[in-house]
Design a protein around this motif. Structure first.
Motif, PDB file in Angstrom:
ATOM      1  N   LEU A 111       0.827  -1.214   0.000  1.00  0.00           N
ATOM      2  CA  LEU A 111       0.000   0.000   0.000  1.00  0.00           C
ATOM      3  C   LEU A 111       0.861   1.264   0.000  1.00  0.00           C
ATOM      4  N   ALA A 112       1.964   1.239   0.735  1.00  0.00           N
ATOM      5  CA  ALA A 112       2.874   2.391   0.742  1.00  0.00           C
ATOM      6  C   ALA A 112       3.466   2.603  -0.645  1.00  0.00           C
ATOM      7  N   SER A 113       3.783   1.520  -1.335  1.00  0.00           N
ATOM      8  CA  SER A 113       4.346   1.658  -2.680  1.00  0.00           C
ATOM      9  C   SER A 113       3.318   2.227  -3.653  1.00  0.00           C
ATOM     10  N   VAL A 114       2.045   1.914  -3.439  1.00  0.00           N
ATOM     11  CA  VAL A 114       0.986   2.494  -4.273  1.00  0.00           C
ATOM     12  C   VAL A 114       0.914   4.002  -4.040  1.00  0.00           C
ATOM     13  N   ALA A 115       1.015   4.413  -2.780  1.00  0.00           N
ATOM     14  CA  ALA A 115       0.995   5.844  -2.463  1.00  0.00           C
ATOM     15  C   ALA A 115       2.188   6.551  -3.108  1.00  0.00           C
ATOM     16  N   VAL A 116       3.349   5.928  -3.059  1.00  0.00           N
ATOM     17  CA  VAL A 116       4.549   6.510  -3.664  1.00  0.00           C
ATOM     18  C   VAL A 116       4.394   6.567  -5.184  1.00  0.00           C
ATOM     19  N   ALA A 117       3.776   5.541  -5.776  1.00  0.00           N
ATOM     20  CA  ALA A 117       3.558   5.532  -7.227  1.00  0.00           C
ATOM     21  C   ALA A 117       2.617   6.656  -7.638  1.00  0.00           C
ATOM     22  N   MET A 118       1.577   6.890  -6.840  1.00  0.00           N
ATOM     23  CA  MET A 118       0.650   7.996  -7.150  1.00  0.00           C
ATOM     24  C   MET A 118       1.369   9.334  -7.035  1.00  0.00           C
ATOM     25  N   ASP A 119       2.219   9.491  -6.027  1.00  0.00           N
ATOM     26  CA  ASP A 119       3.003  10.711  -5.873  1.00  0.00           C
ATOM     27  C   ASP A 119       3.942  10.888  -7.071  1.00  0.00           C
ATOM     28  N   SER A 120       4.574   9.810  -7.502  1.00  0.00           N
ATOM     29  CA  SER A 120       5.471   9.871  -8.658  1.00  0.00           C
ATOM     30  C   SER A 120       4.715  10.270  -9.916  1.00  0.00           C
ATOM     31  N   PHE A 172      11.723  11.062  -8.776  1.00  0.00           N
ATOM     32  CA  PHE A 172      12.786  10.329  -8.091  1.00  0.00           C
ATOM     33  C   PHE A 172      12.226   9.294  -7.107  1.00  0.00           C
ATOM     34  N   SER A 173      11.063   9.563  -6.568  1.00  0.00           N
ATOM     35  CA  SER A 173      10.476   8.647  -5.591  1.00  0.00           C
ATOM     36  C   SER A 173      10.000   7.340  -6.232  1.00  0.00           C
ATOM     37  N   LEU A 174       9.955   7.289  -7.548  1.00  0.00           N
ATOM     38  CA  LEU A 174       9.508   6.075  -8.222  1.00  0.00           C
ATOM     39  C   LEU A 174      10.390   4.880  -7.862  1.00  0.00           C
ATOM     40  N   MET A 175      11.700   5.099  -7.777  1.00  0.00           N
ATOM     41  CA  MET A 175      12.613   4.000  -7.442  1.00  0.00           C
ATOM     42  C   MET A 175      12.344   3.469  -6.036  1.00  0.00           C
ATOM     43  N   SER A 176      12.136   4.364  -5.072  1.00  0.00           N
ATOM     44  CA  SER A 176      11.851   3.891  -3.709  1.00  0.00           C
ATOM     45  C   SER A 176      10.503   3.174  -3.661  1.00  0.00           C
ATOM     46  N   GLY A 177       9.568   3.606  -4.486  1.00  0.00           N
ATOM     47  CA  GLY A 177       8.269   2.929  -4.553  1.00  0.00           C
ATOM     48  C   GLY A 177       8.407   1.512  -5.090  1.00  0.00           C
ATOM     49  N   LEU A 178       9.261   1.339  -6.088  1.00  0.00           N
ATOM     50  CA  LEU A 178       9.475   0.000  -6.643  1.00  0.00           C
ATOM     51  C   LEU A 178      10.169  -0.919  -5.638  1.00  0.00           C
TER      52      LEU A 178
END
Length: 144
Positions: A17-26, A37-43
């Motif tokens: 779920l956190a990665s989904v939030a990061v993906a939406m932010d990206s 840049f946050s896309l990598m941390s989301g992956l």
């Protein structure tokens, strides 16, 4: 008999779920024309979450305890003679090695609760059966 103890599902779900939030932010950052840049941390977070959901934490069989890394490779392996060589004390697992109990680096808070309870019940059952076999027989001719 082999008991497989998985990681706690809520950890994996939280990471996914956190990665989904990061993906939406990206995605929003990308729409604004900036590099996300946050896309990598989301992956990385998504990968970790999937591993928590997919892989087992450790297995215990009649004569062996195997601890796995998060990616599924064997980390540590303990051999023992019987289930009586294992014990749970203060929510920590111990194995008897060279006559002394050694703490195994596993933590109850990381485990699936049903799997941990199954292991605990199995150990209790094995210990009670062992104590029953070792108990001296009472002489029926003695008066109480």
């Amino acid at each position: 008999m082999e008991i497989k103890v998985r990681y706690k599902r809520s950890l994996g779900i939280t990471l996914v779920l956190a990665s989904v939030a990061v993906a939406m932010d990206s995605f929003v950052v990308g729409l604004q024309g900036d590099f996300p840049f946050s896309l990598m941390s989301g992956l990385v977070t998504l990968f970790g979450g999937v591993l928590f959901l997919k892989n087992k934490y450790f297995t215990v069989s009649k004569n062996e305890f195997i601890l796995y890394t998060l990616i599924g490779k064997v980390d540590r392996n303990y051999s023992f003679k019987s289930w009586n060589s294992l014990k749970i004390e203060d929510n920590r697992l111990y194995v008897k090695q060279d006559g002394e109990f050694e703490k195994i680096p596993v933590y109850k808070w990381l485990t699936n609760e049903a799997d941990w309870n199954s292991l605990s019940e199995q150990l209790d059952q094995q210990h009670s059966e062992s104590n029953y076999k070792k108990a001296p027989e009472k002489n029926s001719n003695q008066n109480s």
